[in-house]
Each structure stands twice: as C-alpha cells, then as structure tokens.
Design a protein around this motif. Structure first.
Motif, PDB file in Angstrom:
ATOM      1  N   ARG A 105       0.692  -1.336   0.092  1.00 10.68           N
ATOM      2  CA  ARG A 105       0.383   0.129   0.029  1.00 10.68           C
ATOM      3  C   ARG A 105       0.972   0.932   0.064  1.00 10.68           C
ATOM      4  O   ARG A 105       0.733   1.913  -0.024  1.00 10.68           O
ATOM      5  N   SER A 107       3.186   1.858   2.624  1.00 11.04           N
ATOM      6  CA  SER A 107       2.755   2.618   4.000  1.00 11.04           C
ATOM      7  C   SER A 107       4.434   1.978   4.920  1.00 11.04           C
ATOM      8  O   SER A 107       4.443   1.421   4.760  1.00 11.04           O
ATOM      9  N   GLU A 202       1.021   2.505   9.707  1.00 11.39           N
ATOM     10  CA  GLU A 202       0.185   2.409   9.904  1.00 11.39           C
ATOM     11  C   GLU A 202       0.960   1.018  10.993  1.00 11.39           C
ATOM     12  O   GLU A 202       2.107   1.184  11.536  1.00 11.39           O
TER      13      GLU A 202
END
Length: 283
Positions: A105, A107, A202
C-alpha cells in the motif's frame, strides 16, 4: 472494517511446563468469538524437532507459520485480521504478512509489542531455545534460517510496551538498536507519543497477556510482577491506533491454570479484544 479472528492454538513455541495449556486458552477465547468471523489454523499434534537450528520444535513452528500465512491470505483486504494464540511465536507469520501488505500500500508499518518480555533473543543467545523468546528478533530479520521475516521491520519502528524482564543480551540489543521502550507505569500517558515519534502510517498491535500485572490477570505461563493495569493497557491500545491504520493485531499466551479458572480469566481478555477491534469498528 469488520474483524476476522484467526485462532492458532500453537504451544510448541513455549518452553513452559504449562505450554499445553495454551491450547486450552486459545480454544476458550474461540468460544467467545463469532463463528462466522473465525478461522482456525490446524496445529500439528507432535512437538516437532529442532533440526539443528537451536530453536526447540522448529519444524512444528515453521509449519504453523506457513499455515497461518495461508489463512491470512484468505482474509479480505477490507477486514482486520486479529490473531489469537497460542504462544506468541504465532506472530511471526501475522506481522510478516502485515508488513508485506503495508508495503504494497506504500505505507510505513510500526509495531507495538505489549509484552513483559522483549522476545529479542536469537538461537545463539536464547537460554531456553523457545521460539516465543525469539519472535520479535525474527521479525527484525535476525534468527534461524527459515524462521525470520521476509519483510523485516526496522528496529526504529518498534515500541516495547510494558516490558520489564530482559535478558542481558536483549537489553544490550535494545540499547544499540533504536527500539523504543515504554514502561508499564507510563503506558496510558506515554505510548501514544512514542508511536507518533515512529513516523509510521500503520501499526500492528501485539498483546502478550503477561503485560498485565499478575494481580489483575494470572492465566499466563510466566507472570511478571509490576505489570500494567487493564485500564492502562486498553487506553494505550486506543492511543497507539489513533490517527493511523490498524494493520492487524494479536493476543497471545493465555494459559488458564484449569478449566475452572477460565470464566474469571475471560473478562480482561474480552476487554482487550474489544479495544483492539474498536478502531476497525469505527472505520
């Protein structure tokens, strides 16, 4: 975002004489989970073999890691995977998968390790050979061949939360590596700021139940004094996940002393599970 519970009644990563109780603990938690949202990973019946690696029961632990990864691959991307151990060695496959998914993603993943122990040994330093005492180090990329993460996390993106019993070599590693430590007395007020300082998008939240003070929860294999209160742990979970995506979570090491103790042990566990899934419910 709905939660998907993945139950992994692994005991082979523990060196405790009560290790088999971890199966009972995982099954007890499973009994309070919604069956339609629960997957159970099959754990080998046998203890397994070290295969010359320095990790006791290596073969069984490695098998469970692969079976867990297969189960997690089946969890839809819009669901929060919550792994239920068993011993905390199950977190190798869970955090590894979360790290790979976050990278896909684009992240940055941070890891919060609620645990009385840092689990930062290697086969060369471990006094017991138990994988549960090596799993975080394996997630950082160090350990036995075949039992290290394929997507290692940088130590500077890890927070040890409520940790209070380190072997000397683990303490040396923490001091040299950039791992952050937030002690049990500072969890409620200090963990949110510590996670903010990681500069991550995250987080994965691992909860070994021995982070709790034995006066509040005794259903673990290796209780350690001067632990955190349940209120502080749940507040810290909320702070750690605030303002960032929760990539996954795990709760491990429930080993009830007997079947009669399970009803009294379950309320704190269910409160922690509720705190872990609160972020998913609000998304």
């Amino acid at each position: 975002m709905a939660a998907r519970f993945v139950v992994v009644p692994q005991w082979q990563g523990s060196s405790s004489s009560r290790a088999m109780r971890l199966i009972d603990g995982a099954e007890a938690i499973r009994g309070d989970l919604p069956s339609a949202a629960t997957i159970v990973v099959d754990v080998p019946l046998g203890a397994g073999d070290a295969v010359g690696t320095g990790v006791h029961r290596y073969s069984a632990v490695a098998t469970v890691r692969e079976r867990l990864r297969t189960a997690l691959d089946a969890v839809p991307a819009d669901e929060l995977p919550v792994v239920i151990g068993g011993d905390c060695g199950v977190e190798l496959g869970a955090v590894e998968r979360a790290s790979q998914a976050a990278a896909a993603r684009g992240s940055r993943l941070g890891l919060v390790w609620f645990d009385a122990h840092p689990d930062l040994n290697t086969p060369a330093t471990s006094p017991s050979g138990a994988f549960c005492g090596m799993v975080l180090r394996a997630l950082l990329g160090d350990g036995a061949e075949g039992l290290t993460s394929a997507a290692p996390i940088e130590p500077s993106r890890v927070v040890l939360a409520g940790t209070r019993n380190m072997d000397d070599q683990e303490a040396e590693y923490v001091g040299a590596s950039g791992v952050t430590v937030v002690d049990a007395d500072s969890l409620a007020d200090g963990l949110g700021a510590a996670v903010d300082a990681l500069d991550v998008d995250e987080v994965y939240l691992h909860v070994d139940l021995d982070v709790l003070d034995p006066g509040e929860f005794g259903g673990v294999t290796d209780p350690q004094p001067f632990g955190a209160s349940l209120e502080d742990v749940t507040a810290a979970i909320a702070a750690a996940s605030s303002g960032r995506r929760l990539a996954g979570a795990g709760i491990t090491m429930f080993a009830p002393a007997s079947a009669d103790d399970v009803p009294g042990d379950m309320p704190p566990i269910l409160r922690i599970l509720s705190a872990l899934t609160a972020g998913a419910r609000s998304r």
